[in-house]
Design a protein around this motif. Structure first.
Motif, PDB file in Angstrom:
ATOM      1  N   ARG A   1       0.826  -1.205   0.000  1.00 14.29           N
ATOM      2  CA  ARG A   1       0.000   0.000   0.000  1.00 14.29           C
ATOM      3  C   ARG A   1       0.865   1.262   0.000  1.00 14.29           C
ATOM      4  O   ARG A   1       0.628   2.203  -0.753  1.00 14.29           O
ATOM      5  CB  ARG A   1      -0.891  -0.021   1.248  1.00 14.29           C
TER       6      ARG A   1
ATOM      7  N   ALA B   1       2.539   1.756  -3.334  1.00 17.75           N
ATOM      8  CA  ALA B   1       1.603   2.289  -4.348  1.00 17.75           C
ATOM      9  C   ALA B   1       1.413   3.784  -4.150  1.00 17.75           C
ATOM     10  O   ALA B   1       1.425   4.586  -5.102  1.00 17.75           O
ATOM     11  CB  ALA B   1       0.261   1.564  -4.232  1.00 17.75           C
TER      12      ALA B   1
ATOM     13  N   SER C   1       2.431   6.814  -6.772  1.00 20.75           N
ATOM     14  CA  SER C   1       1.498   7.845  -7.228  1.00 20.75           C
ATOM     15  C   SER C   1       2.041   9.240  -6.920  1.00 20.75           C
ATOM     16  O   SER C   1       1.922  10.161  -7.722  1.00 20.75           O
ATOM     17  CB  SER C   1       0.143   7.571  -6.562  1.00 20.75           C
TER      18      SER C   1
ATOM     19  N   GLN D   1      -4.646   4.650 -22.904  1.00 19.00           N
ATOM     20  CA  GLN D   1      -3.669   4.469 -21.824  1.00 19.00           C
ATOM     21  C   GLN D   1      -3.834   5.532 -20.747  1.00 19.00           C
ATOM     22  O   GLN D   1      -3.789   5.255 -19.549  1.00 19.00           O
ATOM     23  CB  GLN D   1      -2.251   4.510 -22.398  1.00 19.00           C
TER      24      GLN D   1
ATOM     25  N   GLU E   1      -6.854   4.664 -18.729  1.00 14.49           N
ATOM     26  CA  GLU E   1      -6.570   3.528 -17.852  1.00 14.49           C
ATOM     27  C   GLU E   1      -5.821   3.961 -16.609  1.00 14.49           C
ATOM     28  O   GLU E   1      -6.122   3.559 -15.492  1.00 14.49           O
ATOM     29  CB  GLU E   1      -5.756   2.452 -18.603  1.00 14.49           C
ATOM     30  N   GLU E   2      -4.803   4.820 -16.842  1.00 18.07           N
ATOM     31  CA  GLU E   2      -4.007   5.292 -15.697  1.00 18.07           C
ATOM     32  C   GLU E   2      -4.882   5.999 -14.680  1.00 18.07           C
ATOM     33  O   GLU E   2      -4.753   5.802 -13.478  1.00 18.07           O
ATOM     34  CB  GLU E   2      -2.892   6.227 -16.170  1.00 18.07           C
TER      35      GLU E   2
ATOM     36  N   ARG F   1      -8.125   5.595 -14.309  1.00 16.77           N
ATOM     37  CA  ARG F   1      -9.039   4.641 -13.655  1.00 16.77           C
ATOM     38  C   ARG F   1      -8.321   3.920 -12.518  1.00 16.77           C
ATOM     39  O   ARG F   1      -8.870   3.709 -11.447  1.00 16.77           O
ATOM     40  CB  ARG F   1      -9.563   3.622 -14.667  1.00 16.77           C
ATOM     41  N   SER F   2      -7.055   3.521 -12.769  1.00 19.09           N
ATOM     42  CA  SER F   2      -6.375   2.765 -11.708  1.00 19.09           C
ATOM     43  C   SER F   2      -5.978   3.662 -10.548  1.00 19.09           C
ATOM     44  O   SER F   2      -5.949   3.229  -9.403  1.00 19.09           O
ATOM     45  CB  SER F   2      -5.150   2.020 -12.276  1.00 19.09           C
ATOM     46  N   SER F   3      -5.680   4.957 -10.857  1.00 15.61           N
ATOM     47  CA  SER F   3      -5.309   5.836  -9.729  1.00 15.61           C
ATOM     48  C   SER F   3      -6.538   6.416  -9.034  1.00 15.61           C
ATOM     49  O   SER F   3      -6.435   6.924  -7.922  1.00 15.61           O
ATOM     50  CB  SER F   3      -4.387   6.952 -10.211  1.00 15.61           C
ATOM     51  N   HIS F   4      -7.694   6.413  -9.714  1.00 16.04           N
ATOM     52  CA  HIS F   4      -8.929   6.891  -9.071  1.00 16.04           C
ATOM     53  C   HIS F   4      -9.995   5.810  -9.179  1.00 16.04           C
ATOM     54  O   HIS F   4     -11.001   5.993  -9.876  1.00 16.04           O
ATOM     55  CB  HIS F   4      -9.426   8.177  -9.750  1.00 16.04           C
ATOM     56  N   PRO F   5      -9.823   4.669  -8.485  1.00 12.51           N
ATOM     57  CA  PRO F   5     -10.733   3.522  -8.662  1.00 12.51           C
ATOM     58  C   PRO F   5     -12.168   3.838  -8.249  1.00 12.51           C
ATOM     59  O   PRO F   5     -13.102   3.209  -8.742  1.00 12.51           O
ATOM     60  CB  PRO F   5     -10.131   2.450  -7.766  1.00 12.51           C
TER      61      PRO F   5
END
Lengths: 394, 262
Positions: A209, A212, A216, A255, A258-259, A261-265
């Motif tokens: 965690r 990650a 970020s 891309q 996607e980035e 989406r993964s950083s703001h789930p």
């Protein structure tokens, strides 16, 4: 036959004779008529008795002395005063009769009425005086003007010097920012490298965690540094550097999405890309532009509503729109959104430098495109438009 | 510029004691031509033109300096110092009577005797004092002077040049007329006729003779009497002459009373 008596008495000029003691001894009818007096009123008086007060003074200070010195005095302007107090402007000539040994016997004075001429001469004097005054006024005006021009010039030179000094300070500051940006990137790259190595090893849940979060944060720091460098470049007048190539933009945009989406789930991000043909652009810069617009939408949009990114080619134009819901942007602020260091409100502490939209608009410009915003109760929409093909005339 | 040149000073005569003649408003040192020669045997006779008059240096005319009679008095003092005059006689006509009084107040050693011909310490009436003129009349005079400058410098010159009967007068008078600058004449008239030196009179300790003409419209007899009364050592002689310029109309009488006085 000419009547000499009549010629004297009724001449068109006034005649006056003064004895050696200055007393009037003979006067013609013409002069008596002018003065509205009988000759016996005038006999025994002195010449100055017939004159206005200034005339009396002039008679005593100029007329009489000069007459005595040179024996005559011509064309003297005087004002006679009639028995009724009326002024009669005249010109006077006077001549002394002297005995052989130079003693004064008597003086003859001839007087011509000269109302019009005296008036005309007075007007000439007045005109000359007015002209002199105008000349002086003009001179004063010229001097004032010259002084003001000089003062203006001095002020301008001073301002220009100040401006040059300020420009020099600004140049040094931007140079400093550029160097700082470059120097920050190197240690940051080492940190990113270190994080990559660490993330490949087995870790506790907590370490994962933290790693990650650290990744970020470093990405965010990279993005801030890049904004800063771009800004420094723009301020130096160089413009955004772009490398245009024929690109299929779809993977690039996917891309970026996607980035996010993964950083703001927790956030809903909808995307729709209709890009049937390639576009002449710098893909990395377009990615940066879109990333800035999306970052902006995530920061300012309503958290419980989706944001939507749409890219399409219609005709010769590429259009990318990013929409979000939330509080509309006031009209006056919309105008300033694309200026550097613009930050909406004081509430948000994590907005960055306020360079995102400015750099995005500069990227649009360097692609011969433009960025627009429209915001109302329904939604806030940023639209990027550019020619799809660099061959297409602007 | 030396004082001598500035004021067109001429010195004649052989005496030890100086006699300075000062002309009044309207003329220049020429007005002493019938009087001054009579004193050349016994006195060092000094004639001069006030700055702005006659053949003085017009460039030296400073409107500020000559806006008061004291400016003219300063010139007299400077000139007499230059000529090393002491205990001399000052003969002043008209406005120069007061100029001489101011000069001797400033430098009492210059003159032991004053002769004031037709003096007036103030021309404009003031309360009980009768100067002979109202303020309005003096303003009228200043305008009136303009009327007579048209004819002067341009028209008079050639006529005088062509006067064959008295050629000795021509050249100097032409010069004199041509040098009458209208603005200076106007300013001199203003300073002359608006001056008030009544309070200076009691301070003058030199012996003073007031020469008064019987009929003088500019300085009336009562003004002459006023001057005498306020002077500590003043005496008055009324001569049998008319007008304001006995130097020209009755020179013999003027010479006589001055000789008697000195």
């Amino acid at each position: 036959m000419e009547d000499l008596e009549d010629l004297y008495e009724n001449a068109s000029c006034g005649y006056l004779s003064l004895g050696a003691d200055g007393v009037i001894v003979k006067v013609n009818k013409t002069l008596c008529n002018w003065l509205n007096a009988d000759s016996y009123d005038l006999l025994g008086k002195r010449f100055h008795d017939l004159l206005s007060v200034p005339g009396k003074i002039f008679h005593e200070t100029h007329f009489a002395p000069l007459l005595r010195m040179q024996g005559y005095f011509n064309e003297v302007a005087l004002d006679l005063v009639s028995s009724t107090g009326e002024y009669i402007p005249v010109l006077a000539n006077a001549l002394e009769r002297q005995s052989e040994d130079g003693n004064l016997l008597f003086t003859r004075v001839t007087l011509f009425q000269a109302t019009g001429r005296r008036k005309y001469e007075r007007e000439l004097v007045d005109a000359r005086r007015a002209a002199e005054k105008a000349k002086q006024d003009l001179q004063a005006l010229n001097e004032g003007l010259a002084r003001r021009v000089t003062e203006g010039l001095v002020e301008r030179i001073r301002l220009q010097r100040g401006l040059l000094a300020e420009q020099e300070v600004a140049r040094l500051r931007e140079q400093f920012v550029a160097i700082l940006g470059h120097d920050l990137r190197n240690p940051l790259a080492s940190i990113v490298g270190g994080l990559n190595i660490l993330s490949k090893e087995s870790q506790t849940e907590k370490a994962k965690r933290v790693l990650a979060l650290m990744s970020s944060s470093t990405e965010r720091m990279f993005s801030l540094i890049n904004d800063m460098l771009d800004f420094a470049r723009l301020k130096s007048g160089a413009g955004i550097d772009v490398e245009i190539s024929r690109t299929d933009l779809k993977p690039t945009l996917e891309q970026v999405v996607e980035e996010f989406r993964s950083s703001h789930p927790t956030r809903a991000i909808a995307s729709d890309f209709e890009l049937p043909s390639p576009v002449d652009c710098d893909p990395a810069r377009i990615a940066q532009l879109v990333s800035n617009l999306m970052g902006n939408a995530l920061t300012h949009g309503a958290g419980n509503k989706p944001i939507k990114i749409v890219a399409c080619i219609s005709g010769d134009e590429l259009t990318i729109t990013v929409r979000n819901h939330g509080v509309p942007i006031p009209k006056d602020i919309q105008d300033r959104l694309f200026q550097p260091f613009f930050r909406a409100g004081a509430s948000s502490g994590n907005q960055g430098l306020g360079l995102g939209l400015y750099i995005a608009s500069e990227i649009a410009r360097s692609h011969r495109g433009y960025l627009e915003v429209r915001s109302d109760q329904e939604e806030t929409k940023f639209t990027f438009t550019m020619p799809a093909s660099s061959a297409t005339p602007d | 510029m030396s004082v001598i040149k500035r004021n067109n000073v001429s010195v004649r005569g052989d005496g030890d004691r100086a006699m300075v003649f000062a002309h009044g408003f309207g003329c220049d040192q020429n007005m002493w031509r019938l009087v001054a020669p009579a004193f050349e045997q016994d006195f060092r006779v000094v004639l001069f033109d006030h700055v702005g008059c006659g053949q003085s240096d017009l460039a030296a005319y400073d409107p500020e300096r000559y806006s008061q009679l004291s400016g003219y008095a300063d010139d007299v003092v400077e000139m007499c110092r230059e000529l090393k005059i002491s205990k001399g006689v000052f003969v002043g006509h008209s406005v120069s009577a007061m100029i001489g009084a101011l000069a001797v107040l400033q430098a009492p050693d210059l003159f032991s005797d004053l002769v004031l011909i037709g003096p007036s310490p103030r021309y404009i009436d003031d309360g009980d004092y009768v100067g002979g003129f109202s303020e309005g009349q003096i303003e009228e005079l200043l305008d009136f002077l303009d009327d007579n400058h048209m004819g002067w410098s341009a028209a008079m010159g050639p006529v005088i040049m062509g006067n064959p009967e008295r050629p000795e007068l021509s050249a100097e008078l032409v010069d004199s007329f041509c040098r009458t600058d209208p603005d200076i004449a106007r300013a001199f008239a203003r300073v002359t006729f608006t001056s008030d030196n009544r309070d200076d009179l009691p301070k003058v300790t030199a012996r003073t003779l007031v020469v008064q003409c019987k009929e003088d419209v500019i300085a009336q007899q009562r003004v002459g009497e006023y001057v005498r009364d306020r002077l500590p050592k003043g005496e008055l002689i009324v001569i049998d002459a008319t007008g304001h310029c006995p130097n020209l109309s009755a020179p013999d009488k003027v010479i006589e009373v001055i000789k008697e006085f000195v």
